[in-house]
Design an enzyme around this catalytic site. Structure first.
Site, PDB file in Angstrom:
ATOM      1  N   GLY A 265      43.087  26.855   9.822  1.00 25.49           N
ATOM      2  CA  GLY A 265      43.965  25.749  10.167  1.00 25.49           C
ATOM      3  C   GLY A 265      45.353  25.919   9.601  1.00 25.49           C
TER       4      GLY A 265
ATOM      5  CE1 TYR B 201      40.197  10.585  14.933  1.00 23.77           C
ATOM      6  CE2 TYR B 201      39.799  12.912  15.296  1.00 23.77           C
ATOM      7  CZ  TYR B 201      40.538  11.904  14.720  1.00 23.77           C
ATOM      8  OH  TYR B 201      41.617  12.199  13.931  1.00 23.77           O
TER       9      TYR B 201
END
Length: 661
Positions: free
Chosen positions: A310, A180
């Site tokens: 996660g 990103y």
């Protein structure tokens, strides 16, 4: 004890365990407005048992959006929708940071305002597709940001940080991984700029450092973390010298004193965890494919301060309980990771009775296994009770005396039993017939028995008082039992009057320090026995005389004492009969059998504190006004509680020791 369930410090916060829920895109927000779904309240609330939750990536400004149905934090409606999420997590004793994620070139015009072209450091089109409302679409060539545009993006991160705090988040994390915008600036394969944001490694790192500067100026550095994932390669990001790049970046982070560095293990053959951890002087979070066993090893070998999970947390809302009980794990359903609706989001089953409530409990009288941290049932509020999320609890002599078996005949207990007799915390539930308290109130008080050393405690509301704004949880927890014991022992059991002489044994401790001040305020002549190193402290509290019991015989130095307040027992108590006047008395909190050893013609009484909210409120008012001082000698985490209790037994600094939850 499993080290995953010990405390650790992250910035200004103490995590109740070392299990962190990773930031995971879930795509349940409103696709048009970026407003989080009401289901997010349940989703995050179900997982509030984590030491820390890091939310899904949230775009800080409209141009930062990169996926369908992801949430934002730039609009008022988004902020308001996040508030019940943070409330739900806090109500269960959890901590939650918001991850700020600007995707840069990893977007599509259909996701951006007015069909805008995604922005990037350089106009380099990434390989691959992006999922849009109409399905997968090829990435487009992004527009290279002008130099003077970058300040506006940094401002967006600043405002998003401000908005996150307004929404109730405990902190924010900068997403500087996964290809990103921050990583696009950092990496040589995506940054071909020739201005001050490109070229040299220092220039390529500039964007991240400027963003962190803005975020820390808003929140404080101890409420800001950063996530990196060296050589992940996700979203077509590459760097020519990744080891050099990330070593440089982490070295630059030192000046920020961030809450943590979050490093994700990738498929790289190079061990970035081992390489980067020594460069970062702060909490180190490690994630990436961990199991309970591998996470425990990381903590035991001091290769991480906390471990990040996660998909296991996604599929197991009660992950800590399953790890504790070695229970089977739900398998993550990848087909529902990003689908709309509650399936695969808030419907993963939890084990029966799996709510987390840690407690420090006595299992035996003495020995290395006498105290253990257990997971016990969550309490329920009966009529007249509130549920308090414990923030801090005071250590008392009763703790080690019970632990060592000194009082097992006086206090027969069915073991295991939760220790602790006073607390400070926050009301999270109010039972029937309770008035004067509401959810969110900060409260303090004696438990009225044992049980304060737990995350959540059911307690009679009529024993509690509200904590003044200026009083910390640690200091609040140091007041109730000590202050009430001193007050009641002196003026009720001891009938102390102005002009009388009082001798206080163990005067430097929690009860004694209050007793010195109360007796002095009442106009008594105050003599204290304590270690000589505490003489200055006690004189500062108002003691007229301080006798070092280690080098002097108090019974040879004083006489005509009207009241002895005995907080230590033993030889001090035995020798005190020599100094009291006719009609005087000894009040002991340390010797339950004092009546059997009281000489003829003398008066001796064993004293136990009784909860009295009105009396406690009066004392707290004096503390708040600065008329009475509270000294905290030590603050220990729950994982260090057994050692702190032992230190309380063998001698500690002046004042009260406190356990922080």
């Amino acid at each position: 004890m499993n080290p995953l369930f010990s405390n650790t410090r992250i910035g200004r916060y103490t995590l109740r365990n070392r299990l962190v829920m990773a930031p995971m895109t879930r795509s349940r927000a409103d696709g048009t407005t970026g407003v989080p779904s009401p289901m997010a309240v349940d989703y995050y609330g179900q997982r509030a048992n984590a030491g820390l939750i890091i939310t899904e990536g949230t775009y800080p400004a409209p141009m930062g959006k990169g996926y369908v149905r992801t949430p934002g934090i730039h609009a008022e409606a988004q902020i308001e929708a996040w508030k019940p999420v943070t409330d739900a997590v806090h109500a269960k004793g959890g901590l939650i940071f918001l991850q700020l994620m600007h995707t840069g070139r990893i977007s599509h015009p259909s996701l951006l305002p007015d069909g805008a072209t995604p922005v990037a450091p350089s106009a380099i089109r990434p390989a691959g597709t992006v999922f849009t409302v109409t399905g997968p679409q090829e990435f487009v060539q992004p527009r290279a940001l002008e130099t003077d545009e970058i300040a506006d993006i940094v401002l967006g991160y600043r405002l998003a940080t401000r908005n996150a705090l307004v929404a109730g988040f405990d902190g924010v994390e900068l997403h500087a991984a996964s290809g990103y915008l921050p990583e696009q600036f950092l990496s040589s394969g995506t940054n071909q700029r020739t201005d001050l944001y490109g070229g040299s490694l220092a220039n390529r790192a500039r964007f991240i450092l400027e963003v962190l500067t803005a975020m820390t100026q808003e929140a404080g550095s101890d409420r800001v973390g950063i996530k990196i994932a060296p050589e992940m390669g996700f979203n077509d990001v590459t760097d020519a010298t990744p080891q050099e790049t990330y070593r440089y970046l982490v070295q630059q982070l030192a000046a920020f004193k961030l809450a943590y560095l979050h490093v994700v293990k990738t498929k790289s053959a190079f061990d970035y965890r081992t390489s980067l951890r020594p460069l970062f002087d702060g909490p180190f979070l490690a994630g990436g494919g961990l199991t309970s066993e591998s996470a425990q090893t990381l903590i035991e070998q001091d290769n991480a301060d906390a471990t990040v999970f996660g998909s296991l947390y996604l599929a197991n809302p009660d992950l800590p309980q399953r790890f504790l009980g070695h229970a089977p794990l739900n398998a993550p359903d990848r087909d529902t990771f990003y689908s709309p609706g509650g399936n695969g989001y808030i419907d993963y089953p939890a084990l029966a009775g799996s709510s987390m409530n840690r407690a420090l409990r006595i299992h035996a009288y003495g020995g290395p296994d006498a105290l253990k941290i257990d997971n016990i049932a969550m309490p329920t509020a009966a009529s007249g009770q509130v549920i308090v999320r414990v923030k801090a609890a005071g250590i008392n002599g009763l703790d080690w005396k019970i632990r060592d078996g000194w009082l097992q005949n006086d206090f027969p207990l069915p073991l295991p039993a939760t220790l602790g007799v006073e607390l400070a915390g926050e009301v999270i539930e109010v039972g029937q017939d309770v008035s004067g308290f509401a959810v969110g109130d900060r409260v303090m008080g004696p438990v009225g028995g044992l049980g304060a050393y737990a995350d959540f405690v059911a307690i009679a509301s009529n024993t509690l008082v509200k904590i003044p704004v200026g009083l910390t949880d640690e200091r609040a927890a140091a007041i109730p039992v000590g202050a009430l014991t001193a007050w009641q022992a002196l003026f009720e059991a001891g009938e102390l009057k102005r002009g009388q002489t009082v001798l206080i044994h163990g005067a430097a401790g929690g009860v004694g320090s209050f007793a010195v001040q109360f007796a002095r305020r009442a106009g008594a002549h105050v003599i204290a026995t304590a270690q000589g190193i505490n003489a200055g402290y006690l004189r500062g509290l108002g003691a007229d005389e301080v006798i070092d019991y280690r080098t002097s015989s108090f019974w040879e130095q004083t006489k005509d004492v009207d009241l002895v307040l005995d907080l230590v027992g033993g030889a001090a108590l035995a020798n005190s009969w020599q100094v009291i006047t006719d009609g005087g008395r000894i009040v002991s909190t340390a010797a339950p059998d004092i009546a059997a050893h009281t000489p003829a013609g003398k008066r001796g009484v064993w004293f136990q504190m009784r909860p009295d909210a009105a009396q406690l409120a009066e004392i707290v008012g004096l503390v708040d006004q600065g008329a009475v001082k509270v000294e905290v000698s030590e603050v220990a985490g729950l994982s260090d509680a057994t050692a702190a209790i032992e230190r309380n037994k063998t001698g500690h600094g002046p004042g009260k020791a406190v356990i922080l939850f």
